[in-house]
Design a protein around this motif. Structure first.
Motif, mmCIF file in Angstrom:
data_model
loop_
_atom_site.group_PDB
_atom_site.id
_atom_site.type_symbol
_atom_site.label_atom_id
_atom_site.label_comp_id
_atom_site.label_asym_id
_atom_site.label_seq_id
_atom_site.Cartn_x
_atom_site.Cartn_y
_atom_site.Cartn_z
ATOM 1 N N TYR A 12 0.819 -1.223 0.000
ATOM 2 C CA TYR A 12 0.000 0.000 0.000
ATOM 3 C C TYR A 12 0.850 1.270 0.000
ATOM 4 C CZ TYR A 12 -2.580 3.704 2.459
ATOM 5 O OH TYR A 12 -3.109 4.914 2.866
ATOM 6 N N LYS A 103 7.675 3.377 9.759
ATOM 7 C CA LYS A 103 7.266 3.212 11.146
ATOM 8 C C LYS A 103 6.513 1.911 11.295
ATOM 9 C CE LYS A 103 3.447 3.087 11.310
ATOM 10 N NZ LYS A 103 2.448 2.122 10.675
ATOM 11 N N GLN A 131 6.626 11.061 9.882
ATOM 12 C CA GLN A 131 6.179 12.169 9.042
ATOM 13 C C GLN A 131 5.362 13.222 9.761
ATOM 14 O OE1 GLN A 131 4.660 9.049 8.576
ATOM 15 N NE2 GLN A 131 2.793 9.226 7.384
ATOM 16 N N TYR A 160 -8.340 9.483 17.235
ATOM 17 C CA TYR A 160 -7.724 9.079 15.967
ATOM 18 C C TYR A 160 -8.489 7.865 15.448
ATOM 19 C CZ TYR A 160 -3.331 9.184 13.157
ATOM 20 O OH TYR A 160 -2.372 9.328 12.181
ATOM 21 N N THR A 162 -9.478 5.790 12.129
ATOM 22 C CA THR A 162 -9.123 5.584 10.738
ATOM 23 C C THR A 162 -9.683 4.210 10.345
ATOM 24 O OG1 THR A 162 -7.262 5.557 9.212
ATOM 25 C CG2 THR A 162 -6.745 4.959 11.476
ATOM 26 N N SER A 163 -10.885 4.246 9.739
ATOM 27 C CA SER A 163 -11.664 3.013 9.545
ATOM 28 C C SER A 163 -10.979 2.046 8.602
ATOM 29 C CB SER A 163 -13.031 3.340 8.961
ATOM 30 O OG SER A 163 -13.598 4.409 9.632
ATOM 31 N N ARG A 164 -11.072 0.781 8.916
ATOM 32 C CA ARG A 164 -10.547 -0.277 8.055
ATOM 33 C C ARG A 164 -11.613 -1.361 7.914
ATOM 34 N NH1 ARG A 164 -7.546 3.180 7.270
ATOM 35 N NH2 ARG A 164 -5.305 3.301 7.616
ATOM 36 N N TRP A 167 -10.737 -6.853 5.966
ATOM 37 C CA TRP A 167 -9.428 -7.359 5.543
ATOM 38 C C TRP A 167 -8.367 -7.141 6.605
ATOM 39 C CZ3 TRP A 167 -5.284 -4.071 5.406
ATOM 40 C CH2 TRP A 167 -5.557 -2.692 5.404
ATOM 41 N N TYR A 168 -8.521 -6.028 7.361
ATOM 42 C CA TYR A 168 -7.422 -5.631 8.253
ATOM 43 C C TYR A 168 -7.035 -6.750 9.229
ATOM 44 C CZ TYR A 168 -4.615 -2.574 11.274
ATOM 45 O OH TYR A 168 -3.577 -2.014 11.998
ATOM 46 N N LYS A 173 -1.451 -7.028 9.505
ATOM 47 C CA LYS A 173 -1.690 -5.859 10.362
ATOM 48 C C LYS A 173 -2.552 -6.216 11.573
ATOM 49 C CE LYS A 173 -1.052 -2.646 6.594
ATOM 50 N NZ LYS A 173 -1.422 -1.427 5.889
ATOM 51 N N ASN A 185 0.865 -0.193 15.480
ATOM 52 C CA ASN A 185 0.829 0.020 14.029
ATOM 53 C C ASN A 185 0.311 1.399 13.648
ATOM 54 O OD1 ASN A 185 1.247 -0.891 11.359
ATOM 55 N ND2 ASN A 185 -0.964 -1.140 11.123
ATOM 56 N N ILE A 186 -0.679 1.893 14.373
ATOM 57 C CA ILE A 186 -1.273 3.189 14.000
ATOM 58 C C ILE A 186 -0.962 4.247 15.055
ATOM 59 C CG2 ILE A 186 -3.393 4.381 13.287
ATOM 60 C CD1 ILE A 186 -3.713 2.075 11.599
ATOM 61 N N HIS A 189 2.286 6.812 15.488
ATOM 62 C CA HIS A 189 2.411 8.160 14.905
ATOM 63 C C HIS A 189 2.135 9.225 15.960
ATOM 64 C CE1 HIS A 189 2.733 7.238 10.626
ATOM 65 N NE2 HIS A 189 1.816 6.311 10.770
ATOM 66 N N THR A 247 -12.676 8.773 8.139
ATOM 67 C CA THR A 247 -11.524 9.062 8.994
ATOM 68 C C THR A 247 -11.839 10.268 9.861
ATOM 69 O OG1 THR A 247 -10.031 8.260 7.291
ATOM 70 C CG2 THR A 247 -9.063 9.698 8.919
ATOM 71 N N ARG A 249 -9.634 12.564 12.639
ATOM 72 C CA ARG A 249 -8.438 12.780 13.456
ATOM 73 C C ARG A 249 -8.582 14.130 14.139
ATOM 74 N NH1 ARG A 249 -5.286 11.545 8.282
ATOM 75 N NH2 ARG A 249 -4.728 9.340 8.391
ATOM 76 N N PHE A 264 -1.458 14.943 4.544
ATOM 77 C CA PHE A 264 -0.626 13.790 4.907
ATOM 78 C C PHE A 264 0.160 13.226 3.727
ATOM 79 C CE2 PHE A 264 -2.762 13.788 8.835
ATOM 80 C CZ PHE A 264 -2.111 12.926 9.678
#
Ligand code: NAD
Ligand code: HP7
Length: 313
Positions: A12, A103, A131, A160, A162-164, A167-168, A173, A185-186, A189, A247, A249, A264
Protein backbone atom coordinates in the motif's frame (compact mmCIF):
# COMPACT_ATOMS: atom_id res chain seq x y z
CA UNK A 1 21.83 11.38 -7.80
CA UNK A 2 21.51 8.56 -5.25
CA UNK A 3 20.60 4.95 -6.00
CA UNK A 4 17.76 3.42 -3.99
CA UNK A 5 16.44 -0.12 -3.56
CA UNK A 6 13.00 -0.80 -2.06
CA UNK A 7 11.89 -3.74 0.11
CA UNK A 8 8.13 -4.33 0.18
CA UNK A 9 7.52 -2.83 -3.28
CA UNK A 10 4.04 -4.30 -3.84
CA UNK A 11 2.42 -2.84 -0.74
CA UNK A 12 0.00 0.00 0.00
CA UNK A 13 2.64 2.54 1.02
CA UNK A 14 5.38 1.58 -1.50
CA UNK A 15 4.18 4.03 -4.21
CA UNK A 16 4.67 6.90 -1.78
CA UNK A 17 8.33 5.87 -1.51
CA UNK A 18 8.66 5.59 -5.29
CA UNK A 19 7.09 9.04 -5.65
CA UNK A 20 9.45 10.51 -3.02
CA UNK A 21 12.53 8.96 -4.67
CA UNK A 22 11.45 10.40 -8.02
CA UNK A 23 10.47 13.80 -6.61
CA UNK A 24 13.88 14.17 -4.99
CA UNK A 25 15.55 13.40 -8.36
CA UNK A 26 16.97 10.06 -7.32
CA UNK A 27 16.71 6.63 -8.86
CA UNK A 28 15.12 3.33 -7.82
CA UNK A 29 17.42 0.65 -9.22
CA UNK A 30 16.09 -2.50 -7.53
CA UNK A 31 13.03 -3.70 -5.66
CA UNK A 32 12.03 -6.78 -3.67
CA UNK A 33 8.66 -8.26 -2.82
CA UNK A 34 7.51 -11.89 -2.59
CA UNK A 35 4.25 -10.63 -4.14
CA UNK A 36 4.68 -9.78 -7.84
CA UNK A 37 1.82 -7.26 -8.15
CA UNK A 38 4.30 -4.47 -8.77
CA UNK A 39 3.34 -3.02 -12.15
CA UNK A 40 3.18 0.37 -10.40
CA UNK A 41 6.99 0.45 -10.62
CA UNK A 42 6.68 1.33 -14.33
CA UNK A 43 4.90 4.56 -13.47
CA UNK A 44 8.00 5.75 -11.68
CA UNK A 45 11.08 3.68 -12.57
CA UNK A 46 10.56 1.41 -15.60
CA UNK A 47 14.25 0.39 -15.58
CA UNK A 48 14.32 -0.89 -11.99
CA UNK A 49 15.23 -4.52 -11.45
CA UNK A 50 12.67 -6.55 -9.50
CA UNK A 51 13.05 -9.68 -7.38
CA UNK A 52 10.55 -11.93 -5.65
CA UNK A 53 13.24 -13.94 -3.85
CA UNK A 54 15.38 -12.40 -1.14
CA UNK A 55 18.45 -14.47 -2.09
CA UNK A 56 18.48 -13.16 -5.66
CA UNK A 57 17.94 -9.61 -4.45
CA UNK A 58 20.82 -10.06 -1.96
CA UNK A 59 23.13 -11.30 -4.71
CA UNK A 60 22.19 -8.37 -6.94
CA UNK A 61 22.77 -5.74 -4.24
CA UNK A 62 26.03 -7.39 -3.20
CA UNK A 63 27.32 -7.49 -6.77
CA UNK A 64 26.60 -3.79 -7.19
CA UNK A 65 28.33 -3.06 -3.89
CA UNK A 66 31.50 -4.96 -4.76
CA UNK A 67 31.76 -3.60 -8.32
CA UNK A 68 33.03 -0.24 -7.02
CA UNK A 69 31.86 1.39 -10.23
CA UNK A 70 29.66 4.07 -8.68
CA UNK A 71 26.50 2.05 -9.34
CA UNK A 72 26.13 0.61 -5.85
CA UNK A 73 22.96 1.16 -3.85
CA UNK A 74 23.21 4.14 -1.46
CA UNK A 75 19.87 3.73 0.32
CA UNK A 76 17.56 0.79 0.91
CA UNK A 77 13.99 1.88 1.70
CA UNK A 78 11.97 -0.52 3.83
CA UNK A 79 8.19 -0.79 3.50
CA UNK A 80 7.77 -4.40 4.60
CA UNK A 81 5.59 -5.65 7.49
CA UNK A 82 6.63 -4.19 10.85
CA UNK A 83 8.21 -7.32 12.38
CA UNK A 84 10.61 -7.58 9.43
CA UNK A 85 11.99 -4.03 9.68
CA UNK A 86 14.69 -5.01 12.13
CA UNK A 87 16.09 -7.70 9.84
CA UNK A 88 15.72 -5.60 6.69
CA UNK A 89 17.56 -2.66 8.29
CA UNK A 90 20.42 -4.95 9.25
CA UNK A 91 20.54 -6.21 5.66
CA UNK A 92 20.72 -2.62 4.37
CA UNK A 93 23.55 -1.60 6.70
CA UNK A 94 25.55 -4.77 6.03
CA UNK A 95 25.10 -4.15 2.30
CA UNK A 96 26.91 -0.81 2.58
CA UNK A 97 23.70 1.22 2.25
CA UNK A 98 21.81 3.52 4.61
CA UNK A 99 18.30 2.38 5.52
CA UNK A 100 15.16 4.51 5.19
CA UNK A 101 12.66 2.63 7.32
CA UNK A 102 8.92 2.93 7.74
CA UNK A 103 7.27 3.21 11.15
CA UNK A 104 7.18 1.57 13.61
CA UNK A 105 10.92 1.29 13.33
CA UNK A 106 10.90 -1.89 15.46
CA UNK A 107 8.46 -3.59 17.83
CA UNK A 108 10.58 -3.43 21.00
CA UNK A 109 13.07 -0.88 22.36
CA UNK A 110 15.96 -3.37 22.70
CA UNK A 111 15.96 -3.85 18.92
CA UNK A 112 17.20 -0.25 18.69
CA UNK A 113 20.32 -1.11 20.71
CA UNK A 114 21.35 -3.87 18.29
CA UNK A 115 20.89 -1.53 15.35
CA UNK A 116 22.98 1.16 17.03
CA UNK A 117 25.84 -1.36 17.31
CA UNK A 118 25.51 -2.25 13.66
CA UNK A 119 25.57 1.43 12.66
CA UNK A 120 28.88 1.71 14.49
CA UNK A 121 30.29 -1.46 12.89
CA UNK A 122 29.29 -0.55 9.33
CA UNK A 123 29.47 3.26 9.33
CA UNK A 124 26.03 3.29 7.68
CA UNK A 125 22.93 4.99 9.12
CA UNK A 126 19.27 4.27 9.73
CA UNK A 127 16.81 7.05 8.82
CA UNK A 128 13.16 6.81 9.73
CA UNK A 129 9.81 8.04 8.49
CA UNK A 130 8.30 10.10 11.34
CA UNK A 131 6.18 12.17 9.04
CA UNK A 132 3.93 13.88 11.59
CA UNK A 133 7.01 15.75 12.81
CA UNK A 134 7.02 17.47 9.43
CA UNK A 135 3.29 18.29 9.37
CA UNK A 136 2.83 22.11 9.30
CA UNK A 137 -0.06 21.98 11.81
CA UNK A 138 2.01 19.96 14.29
CA UNK A 139 5.06 22.21 13.88
CA UNK A 140 2.90 25.27 14.56
CA UNK A 141 1.53 23.59 17.71
CA UNK A 142 5.04 22.74 18.88
CA UNK A 143 6.16 26.37 18.42
CA UNK A 144 3.14 27.57 20.37
CA UNK A 145 3.74 25.11 23.24
CA UNK A 146 7.45 25.97 23.37
CA UNK A 147 6.64 29.67 23.65
CA UNK A 148 4.57 29.07 26.80
CA UNK A 149 5.94 28.95 30.37
CA UNK A 150 7.79 25.67 31.08
CA UNK A 151 5.44 24.52 33.86
CA UNK A 152 2.20 25.01 31.88
CA UNK A 153 0.33 21.70 31.36
CA UNK A 154 -2.26 21.43 28.61
CA UNK A 155 -5.30 19.16 28.75
CA UNK A 156 -5.34 17.27 25.47
CA UNK A 157 -7.94 14.93 23.94
CA UNK A 158 -6.58 13.00 21.02
CA UNK A 159 -9.08 11.09 18.89
CA UNK A 160 -7.72 9.08 15.97
CA UNK A 161 -10.26 7.03 14.01
CA UNK A 162 -9.12 5.58 10.74
CA UNK A 163 -11.66 3.01 9.54
CA UNK A 164 -10.55 -0.28 8.05
CA UNK A 165 -12.59 -3.07 6.52
CA UNK A 166 -12.68 -6.77 7.44
CA UNK A 167 -9.43 -7.36 5.54
CA UNK A 168 -7.42 -5.63 8.25
CA UNK A 169 -7.77 -8.35 10.88
CA UNK A 170 -7.10 -11.08 8.30
CA UNK A 171 -3.83 -9.44 7.19
CA UNK A 172 -0.47 -9.22 8.99
CA UNK A 173 -1.69 -5.86 10.36
CA UNK A 174 -4.23 -7.68 12.52
CA UNK A 175 -1.62 -10.11 13.87
CA UNK A 176 -0.02 -8.68 17.02
CA UNK A 177 3.17 -10.68 16.52
CA UNK A 178 3.66 -9.09 13.10
CA UNK A 179 2.30 -5.57 13.47
CA UNK A 180 2.51 -5.09 17.25
CA UNK A 181 -1.27 -4.46 17.38
CA UNK A 182 -3.29 -1.31 16.73
CA UNK A 183 -1.45 0.98 19.17
CA UNK A 184 1.90 -0.01 17.66
CA UNK A 185 0.83 0.02 14.03
CA UNK A 186 -1.27 3.19 14.00
CA UNK A 187 -0.93 4.84 17.41
CA UNK A 188 2.86 5.06 17.11
CA UNK A 189 2.41 8.16 14.90
CA UNK A 190 0.70 10.13 17.58
CA UNK A 191 2.72 8.87 20.56
CA UNK A 192 5.80 10.10 18.73
CA UNK A 193 4.12 13.38 17.84
CA UNK A 194 2.95 13.92 21.44
CA UNK A 195 6.42 13.61 22.95
CA UNK A 196 7.82 15.74 20.12
CA UNK A 197 5.36 18.53 21.01
CA UNK A 198 4.84 18.15 24.78
CA UNK A 199 8.20 16.88 26.04
CA UNK A 200 9.20 14.11 28.38
CA UNK A 201 6.83 11.19 28.93
CA UNK A 202 5.90 10.86 32.62
CA UNK A 203 3.03 8.39 32.83
CA UNK A 204 1.37 5.78 30.59
CA UNK A 205 -1.98 4.20 31.54
CA UNK A 206 -4.04 1.91 29.30
CA UNK A 207 -7.81 1.94 29.83
CA UNK A 208 -8.93 -0.28 26.97
CA UNK A 209 -7.22 -2.57 24.48
CA UNK A 210 -8.77 -4.69 21.72
CA UNK A 211 -7.71 -5.63 18.19
CA UNK A 212 -9.57 -2.68 16.60
CA UNK A 213 -9.74 -0.19 19.45
CA UNK A 214 -7.57 1.15 22.25
CA UNK A 215 -7.66 4.03 24.70
CA UNK A 216 -5.54 5.39 27.49
CA UNK A 217 -3.91 8.30 29.29
CA UNK A 218 -0.44 9.70 28.76
CA UNK A 219 1.18 12.44 30.76
CA UNK A 220 4.02 14.53 29.35
CA UNK A 221 6.03 17.44 30.80
CA UNK A 222 3.59 19.86 29.16
CA UNK A 223 0.35 17.90 28.72
CA UNK A 224 -2.17 15.48 30.15
CA UNK A 225 -3.50 13.45 27.22
CA UNK A 226 -6.59 11.26 26.99
CA UNK A 227 -6.29 9.22 23.78
CA UNK A 228 -8.69 7.08 21.78
CA UNK A 229 -7.78 5.07 18.71
CA UNK A 230 -10.16 3.04 16.56
CA UNK A 231 -10.46 1.27 13.22
CA UNK A 232 -14.25 1.00 13.54
CA UNK A 233 -16.24 3.28 11.25
CA UNK A 234 -19.02 3.34 13.86
CA UNK A 235 -16.74 5.39 16.11
CA UNK A 236 -16.54 8.22 13.55
CA UNK A 237 -18.90 10.95 14.88
CA UNK A 238 -22.28 10.75 13.18
CA UNK A 239 -22.18 14.17 11.50
CA UNK A 240 -18.75 13.43 10.05
CA UNK A 241 -19.88 10.02 8.82
CA UNK A 242 -22.99 11.57 7.25
CA UNK A 243 -20.64 13.78 5.20
CA UNK A 244 -19.08 10.59 3.78
CA UNK A 245 -15.91 10.64 5.89
CA UNK A 246 -14.43 7.40 7.25
CA UNK A 247 -11.52 9.06 8.99
CA UNK A 248 -11.63 11.39 12.00
CA UNK A 249 -8.44 12.78 13.46
CA UNK A 250 -8.69 15.40 16.16
CA UNK A 251 -6.33 16.92 18.69
CA UNK A 252 -8.00 19.23 21.14
CA UNK A 253 -5.45 21.22 23.13
CA UNK A 254 -6.93 23.11 26.08
CA UNK A 255 -10.15 23.68 24.11
CA UNK A 256 -8.50 24.57 20.77
CA UNK A 257 -8.93 22.20 17.84
CA UNK A 258 -5.69 21.55 15.95
CA UNK A 259 -6.33 20.85 12.28
CA UNK A 260 -4.20 17.96 11.12
CA UNK A 261 -6.53 15.71 9.15
CA UNK A 262 -5.31 16.90 5.77
CA UNK A 263 -1.86 17.36 4.32
CA UNK A 264 -0.63 13.79 4.91
CA UNK A 265 0.10 12.54 1.42
CA UNK A 266 3.21 14.58 0.64
CA UNK A 267 4.93 14.01 3.94
CA UNK A 268 6.94 11.04 2.62
CA UNK A 269 8.52 13.30 0.02
CA UNK A 270 9.21 15.88 2.75
CA UNK A 271 10.80 13.10 4.84
CA UNK A 272 13.09 12.10 1.96
CA UNK A 273 14.06 15.75 1.36
CA UNK A 274 15.16 16.08 4.96
CA UNK A 275 17.00 12.73 4.99
CA UNK A 276 18.91 13.63 1.82
CA UNK A 277 19.76 17.05 3.27
CA UNK A 278 21.27 15.32 6.33
CA UNK A 279 18.39 16.30 8.65
CA UNK A 280 16.66 12.92 8.97
CA UNK A 281 15.49 11.30 12.21
CA UNK A 282 17.84 8.55 13.33
CA UNK A 283 17.48 5.53 15.62
CA UNK A 284 17.43 7.35 18.95
CA UNK A 285 14.69 9.71 17.76
CA UNK A 286 12.37 6.67 17.78
CA UNK A 287 13.12 5.40 21.26
CA UNK A 288 10.38 7.11 23.29
CA UNK A 289 7.59 6.16 20.88
CA UNK A 290 8.82 2.56 20.66
CA UNK A 291 9.01 2.34 24.47
CA UNK A 292 5.50 3.79 24.65
CA UNK A 293 3.98 1.23 22.26
CA UNK A 294 5.82 -1.69 23.86
CA UNK A 295 4.51 -0.61 27.29
CA UNK A 296 0.96 -0.22 25.95
CA UNK A 297 1.17 -3.70 24.37
CA UNK A 298 2.10 -5.36 27.64
CA UNK A 299 -0.05 -3.27 30.05
CA UNK A 300 -3.14 -4.56 31.83
CA UNK A 301 -6.06 -2.31 30.79
CA UNK A 302 -7.66 -0.56 33.76
CA UNK A 303 -11.18 -0.17 32.36
CA UNK A 304 -13.19 3.02 32.83
CA UNK A 305 -11.25 4.24 35.84
CA UNK A 306 -9.37 7.50 36.24
CA UNK A 307 -9.07 10.04 33.45
CA UNK A 308 -10.37 8.17 30.41
CA UNK A 309 -11.28 9.47 26.93
CA UNK A 310 -14.98 10.41 26.54
CA UNK A 311 -15.32 8.20 23.41
CA UNK A 312 -14.90 5.15 25.68
CA UNK A 313 -18.52 5.88 26.69
P1 NAD B 1 1.25 -3.96 2.85
O1 NAD B 1 0.88 -5.25 3.47
O2 NAD B 1 0.32 -3.33 1.88
O3 NAD B 1 2.67 -4.10 2.14
C1 NAD B 1 3.73 -4.83 2.68
C2 NAD B 1 4.49 -5.47 1.53
O4 NAD B 1 5.62 -6.15 2.05
C3 NAD B 1 3.64 -6.49 0.77
O5 NAD B 1 3.67 -6.22 -0.62
C4 NAD B 1 4.31 -7.82 1.09
O6 NAD B 1 4.22 -8.77 0.04
C5 NAD B 1 5.73 -7.37 1.35
N1 NAD B 1 6.51 -8.35 2.11
C6 NAD B 1 6.07 -9.29 3.00
N2 NAD B 1 7.10 -10.03 3.43
C7 NAD B 1 8.21 -9.54 2.81
C8 NAD B 1 9.56 -9.92 2.83
N3 NAD B 1 10.00 -10.91 3.60
N4 NAD B 1 10.42 -9.22 2.07
C9 NAD B 1 9.99 -8.20 1.29
N5 NAD B 1 8.72 -7.79 1.22
C10 NAD B 1 7.84 -8.46 1.99
O7 NAD B 1 1.55 -2.96 4.04
P2 NAD B 1 1.76 -1.38 3.95
O8 NAD B 1 0.55 -0.70 4.43
O9 NAD B 1 2.36 -1.00 2.66
O10 NAD B 1 2.85 -1.22 5.12
C11 NAD B 1 4.22 -1.41 4.88
C12 NAD B 1 5.01 -0.69 5.97
O11 NAD B 1 4.75 0.71 5.90
C13 NAD B 1 4.62 -1.10 7.38
O12 NAD B 1 5.74 -1.03 8.19
C14 NAD B 1 3.62 -0.05 7.81
O13 NAD B 1 3.59 0.11 9.20
C15 NAD B 1 4.17 1.17 7.11
N6 NAD B 1 3.14 2.17 6.75
C16 NAD B 1 3.40 3.45 7.04
C17 NAD B 1 2.49 4.44 6.71
C18 NAD B 1 2.77 5.86 7.05
O14 NAD B 1 1.83 6.64 7.11
N7 NAD B 1 4.02 6.21 7.29
C19 NAD B 1 1.30 4.09 6.05
C20 NAD B 1 1.07 2.75 5.76
C21 NAD B 1 2.02 1.79 6.10
N1 HP7 C 1 -6.00 1.96 3.17
C1 HP7 C 1 -5.94 0.84 2.42
O1 HP7 C 1 -6.72 0.65 1.48
N2 HP7 C 1 -5.00 -0.10 2.72
C2 HP7 C 1 -4.11 0.06 3.73
O2 HP7 C 1 -3.27 -0.83 3.94
C3 HP7 C 1 -4.17 1.24 4.51
C4 HP7 C 1 -5.14 2.18 4.18
P1 HP7 C 1 -5.46 6.58 6.14
P2 HP7 C 1 -2.62 6.24 6.08
O3 HP7 C 1 -3.59 0.85 8.02
O4 HP7 C 1 -1.59 0.08 8.25
C5 HP7 C 1 -2.36 4.76 8.25
O5 HP7 C 1 -6.04 6.31 7.48
O6 HP7 C 1 -2.50 7.50 6.86
C6 HP7 C 1 -7.01 2.99 2.82
C7 HP7 C 1 -1.20 4.98 9.19
N3 HP7 C 1 -0.68 6.32 9.03
O7 HP7 C 1 -5.29 8.01 5.72
O8 HP7 C 1 -2.05 6.20 4.72
C8 HP7 C 1 -7.88 3.35 3.98
O9 HP7 C 1 -8.93 2.45 4.20
C9 HP7 C 1 -0.10 3.97 8.90
O10 HP7 C 1 0.97 4.16 9.77
O11 HP7 C 1 -4.12 5.77 6.04
O12 HP7 C 1 -1.93 5.04 6.92
C10 HP7 C 1 -8.38 4.73 3.57
O13 HP7 C 1 -9.43 4.62 2.65
C11 HP7 C 1 -0.65 2.55 9.01
O14 HP7 C 1 0.38 1.63 8.72
C12 HP7 C 1 -7.16 5.30 2.85
O15 HP7 C 1 -6.35 4.18 2.49
C13 HP7 C 1 -1.79 2.40 8.01
O16 HP7 C 1 -2.80 3.40 8.32
C14 HP7 C 1 -6.37 6.26 3.69
O17 HP7 C 1 -6.28 5.81 5.04
C15 HP7 C 1 -2.38 1.01 8.11
C16 HP7 C 1 -1.16 7.35 9.73
O18 HP7 C 1 -2.05 7.23 10.53
C17 HP7 C 1 -0.49 8.67 9.50
Amino acid sequence: MKNFALIGAAGYIAPRHMKAIKATQNSLVAALDPNDSVGIIDSYFPDADFFTEFERFDRHIDKKHRAHDGASVDFISIASPNYLHDSHMRFALRSGADAVCEKPLVLNPWNIDGLLELEKDTGQKVHTILQLRLHPGILALRDKVNAQPGDHKHDVDLTYITSRGHWYLQSWKGDEKKSGGIATNIGVHFYDMLQFVFGQLQSNVVHYSAPTKAAGYLEYAKARVRWFLSLDVNDVPEDVRAAGQRTFRSINVSGDEIEFSGGFTDLHTRSYEEILAGNGFGLEANRVAIETVADIRTASPQGRNGDYHPFLG
